[in-house]
Design a protein around this motif. Structure first.
Motif, PDB file in Angstrom:
ATOM      1  N   PRO A   1       0.652  -1.279   0.040  1.00 59.31           N
ATOM      2  CA  PRO A   1      -0.031  -0.075   0.024  1.00 59.31           C
ATOM      3  C   PRO A   1       0.928   1.228   0.013  1.00 59.31           C
ATOM      4  O   PRO A   1       2.157   1.091   0.236  1.00 59.31           O
ATOM      5  N   VAL A   2       0.140   2.355  -0.223  1.00 57.09           N
ATOM      6  CA  VAL A   2       0.980   3.432  -0.394  1.00 57.09           C
ATOM      7  C   VAL A   2       1.619   4.076   0.696  1.00 57.09           C
ATOM      8  O   VAL A   2       2.716   4.617   0.753  1.00 57.09           O
ATOM      9  N   ASP A   3       1.430   3.546   2.027  1.00 54.50           N
ATOM     10  CA  ASP A   3       2.036   3.941   3.466  1.00 54.50           C
ATOM     11  C   ASP A   3       3.252   2.842   3.501  1.00 54.50           C
ATOM     12  O   ASP A   3       3.736   2.823   4.818  1.00 54.50           O
ATOM     13  N   VAL A   4       3.696   2.038   2.728  1.00 55.06           N
ATOM     14  CA  VAL A   4       4.665   1.118   2.924  1.00 55.06           C
ATOM     15  C   VAL A   4       5.868   1.309   1.962  1.00 55.06           C
ATOM     16  O   VAL A   4       5.336   1.395   0.634  1.00 55.06           O
ATOM     17  N   THR A   5       7.170   1.172   2.116  1.00 57.48           N
ATOM     18  CA  THR A   5       8.002   1.254   1.259  1.00 57.48           C
ATOM     19  C   THR A   5       8.424  -0.133   1.006  1.00 57.48           C
ATOM     20  O   THR A   5       8.428  -1.034   1.645  1.00 57.48           O
ATOM     21  N   GLY A   6       9.145  -0.140  -0.207  1.00 56.50           N
ATOM     22  CA  GLY A   6       9.822  -1.423  -0.548  1.00 56.50           C
ATOM     23  C   GLY A   6      10.975  -1.945   0.263  1.00 56.50           C
ATOM     24  O   GLY A   6      11.584  -3.094   0.298  1.00 56.50           O
TER      25      GLY A   6
ATOM     26  N   GLY B   1       6.043   0.747 -15.086  1.00 54.57           N
ATOM     27  CA  GLY B   1       7.039   1.745 -15.426  1.00 54.57           C
ATOM     28  C   GLY B   1       7.630   2.646 -14.372  1.00 54.57           C
ATOM     29  O   GLY B   1       8.622   3.249 -14.606  1.00 54.57           O
ATOM     30  N   GLU B   2       7.177   2.327 -12.971  1.00 62.10           N
ATOM     31  CA  GLU B   2       7.978   3.065 -11.920  1.00 62.10           C
ATOM     32  C   GLU B   2       8.433   2.030 -11.141  1.00 62.10           C
ATOM     33  O   GLU B   2       7.780   1.536 -10.372  1.00 62.10           O
ATOM     34  N   PRO B   3       9.853   1.894 -10.946  1.00 60.62           N
ATOM     35  CA  PRO B   3      10.499   0.870 -10.025  1.00 60.62           C
ATOM     36  C   PRO B   3      10.045   1.243  -8.641  1.00 60.62           C
ATOM     37  O   PRO B   3      10.104   2.238  -8.328  1.00 60.62           O
ATOM     38  N   LEU B   4       9.705   0.102  -7.614  1.00 64.86           N
ATOM     39  CA  LEU B   4       9.738   0.457  -6.285  1.00 64.86           C
ATOM     40  C   LEU B   4      10.769   0.356  -5.937  1.00 64.86           C
ATOM     41  O   LEU B   4      11.032   1.114  -4.704  1.00 64.86           O
ATOM     42  N   LEU B   5      11.750  -0.543  -6.140  1.00 63.23           N
ATOM     43  CA  LEU B   5      12.903  -0.737  -5.545  1.00 63.23           C
ATOM     44  C   LEU B   5      14.000  -0.772  -6.789  1.00 63.23           C
ATOM     45  O   LEU B   5      13.741  -1.216  -7.778  1.00 63.23           O
ATOM     46  N   ALA B   6      15.149  -0.028  -6.629  1.00 61.72           N
ATOM     47  CA  ALA B   6      16.520  -0.090  -7.503  1.00 61.72           C
ATOM     48  C   ALA B   6      16.763  -1.682  -7.537  1.00 61.72           C
ATOM     49  O   ALA B   6      17.984  -1.893  -6.811  1.00 61.72           O
ATOM     50  N   MET B   7      16.203  -2.647  -8.103  1.00 58.92           N
ATOM     51  CA  MET B   7      16.697  -3.901  -7.843  1.00 58.92           C
ATOM     52  C   MET B   7      17.767  -4.367  -9.079  1.00 58.92           C
ATOM     53  O   MET B   7      18.096  -5.573  -9.353  1.00 58.92           O
ATOM     54  N   ARG B   8      18.002  -3.590  -9.964  1.00 57.59           N
ATOM     55  CA  ARG B   8      18.891  -3.606 -11.067  1.00 57.59           C
ATOM     56  C   ARG B   8      18.731  -4.742 -11.890  1.00 57.59           C
ATOM     57  O   ARG B   8      19.548  -5.637 -12.380  1.00 57.59           O
ATOM     58  N   GLY B   9      17.346  -5.167 -12.239  1.00 59.74           N
ATOM     59  CA  GLY B   9      17.053  -6.032 -13.401  1.00 59.74           C
ATOM     60  C   GLY B   9      16.764  -7.188 -12.468  1.00 59.74           C
ATOM     61  O   GLY B   9      16.264  -8.105 -13.368  1.00 59.74           O
ATOM     62  N   VAL B  10      16.788  -7.585 -11.318  1.00 57.65           N
ATOM     63  CA  VAL B  10      16.829  -8.617 -10.715  1.00 57.65           C
ATOM     64  C   VAL B  10      15.323  -8.972 -10.485  1.00 57.65           C
ATOM     65  O   VAL B  10      14.775  -8.020  -9.901  1.00 57.65           O
TER      66      VAL B  10
END
Length: 182
Positions: free
Chosen positions: A35-40, A78-87
């Motif tokens: 949800p919007v109040d939780v971060t990845g 199209g908007e990454p939640l985490l920068a997972m570097r393609g993983v």
């Protein structure tokens, strides 16, 4: 509250749950809704999908339908939640029980893609379009087939990526769900 509603209808509840947003698997591959109040950064503060399904099926119901426009690859629309570097992590398949059926926007580690011209997720847009065109007079099977065909094709044509909706259901309703009506 929803569990109490289901409990107090003596098995006659017909519940529809709709979620559009981010999903992300934890390190153990368990999928969570974010949800919007939780971060990845701390996925486990989200809603564990298995817990949601268990809560919805804790008490008998006529049927529970979940419309899930979320992916579990770490990014959506199209908007990454985490920068997972393609993983990408393929989440564990959820065990469905009771009279629960899930219309899911994508399969495995696929993203749930946008339909930018309509300002919707592609899955949501075509789901709503079919409901409107049919005046909500259609079976679950007709909806599943339409979504599979339309979203799969349009996703490649518009976004140049695959998105294959799927339907998840328990063995309890395996021979029935296709004839359920909206």
């Amino acid at each position: 509250r929803l569990k109490r509603i289901i409990k107090n209808t003596n098995g006659q509840a017909e519940i529809f749950v709709y979620y559009a947003g981010h999903g992300l698997p934890a390190e153990n591959k368990e999928p969570y809704l974010i949800p919007v109040d939780v971060t990845g950064a701390n996925v486990t503060t989200g809603v564990k999908l298995e817990d949601l399904y268990n809560a919805l099926t804790e008490f008998p119901s006529k049927r529970v339908t979940v419309i899930l426009d979320a992916c579990f690859s770490g990014g959506a629309r199209g908007e990454p939640l985490l920068a997972m570097r393609g993983v990408k992590i393929t989440p564990n398949q959820q065990r469905i029980k009771g009279n629960l059926i899930v219309f899911a926007a994508s399969s495995g580690d696929q993203p749930s893609l946008p339909l930018k011209a309509q300002q919707h997720g592609m899955f949501t847009y075509y789901f709503l379009k079919k409901l409107q065109q049919s005046q909500a007079i259609l079976t679950y099977s007709e909806m599943a087939n339409y979504l599979r065909d339309e979203v799969s094709l349009q996703s490649v044509l518009i976004n140049n990526k695959e998105q294959n909706p799927q339907v998840l259901f328990s063995q309890d309703v395996e021979s029935q769900w296709m004839n359920w009506r909206f």
